[in-house]
Design an enzyme around this catalytic site. Structure first.
Site, PDB file in Angstrom:
ATOM      1  N   GLU A 199       0.826  -1.206   0.000  1.00  0.00           N
ATOM      2  CA  GLU A 199       0.000   0.000   0.000  1.00  0.00           C
ATOM      3  C   GLU A 199       0.866   1.266   0.000  1.00  0.00           C
ATOM      4  OE1 GLU A 199      -0.380  -2.739   1.784  1.00  0.00           O
ATOM      5  OE2 GLU A 199      -2.446  -2.997   2.468  1.00  0.00           O
TER       6      GLU A 199
ATOM      7  N   LYS B 256       2.452  -9.031  -5.606  1.00  0.00           N
ATOM      8  CA  LYS B 256       3.633  -9.794  -5.191  1.00  0.00           C
ATOM      9  C   LYS B 256       3.427 -11.207  -5.723  1.00  0.00           C
ATOM     10  CE  LYS B 256       5.788  -9.311  -1.275  1.00  0.00           C
ATOM     11  NZ  LYS B 256       6.266  -9.356   0.130  1.00  0.00           N
TER      12      LYS B 256
END
Length: 120
Positions: free
Chosen positions: A72, A98
């Site tokens: 974030e 990811k």
């Protein structure tokens, strides 16, 4: 108005809360979408009148190089830089994934998606 997308930007970076993640690093995918008025550039055919996707890619790569614990945080930095460096962008959305996250399961990726709008 129009939308410019830069998709599947592949980078190797060192993000994560675990010490091993920041030391070893892992693969990431970033997808970016920006909203801007593209009518002028469509008429003039000049790069100066549009959003330069080379700049967008550069921002993503540079911000992904700076390690963070949370995706974030990385996404927010990318979005803020886009609005700061390109006045034509009225809205931007970024997804940071990811690949093969270390979460104790067979998971292809984990993705966060954030959007920012220019204040009028």
């Amino acid at each position: 108005m129009g939308i410019i997308k830069v998709e599947n930007i592949r980078v190797f970076a060192h993000h994560g809360c675990l010490k091993e993640e920041t030391k070893i690093g892992s693969d990431y995918r970033v997808d970016l979408s920006v909203k801007a008025d593209l009518q002028t550039s469509a008429k003039t055919d000049h790069l100066a009148h549009t959003v330069d996707y080379v700049l967008l890619n550069k921002i993503v790569v540079e911000e992904m190089k700076q390690p963070s614990k949370l995706l974030e945080t990385v996404a927010q930095r990318i979005l803020e830089r886009i609005l700061k460096e390109d006045d034509l962008v009225s809205k931007a959305t970024v997804s940071v994934s990811k690949i093969n996250p270390p979460i104790g399961g067979d998971v292809e990726s984990v993705t966060i998606k954030m959007t920012i709008r220019r204040k009028k």
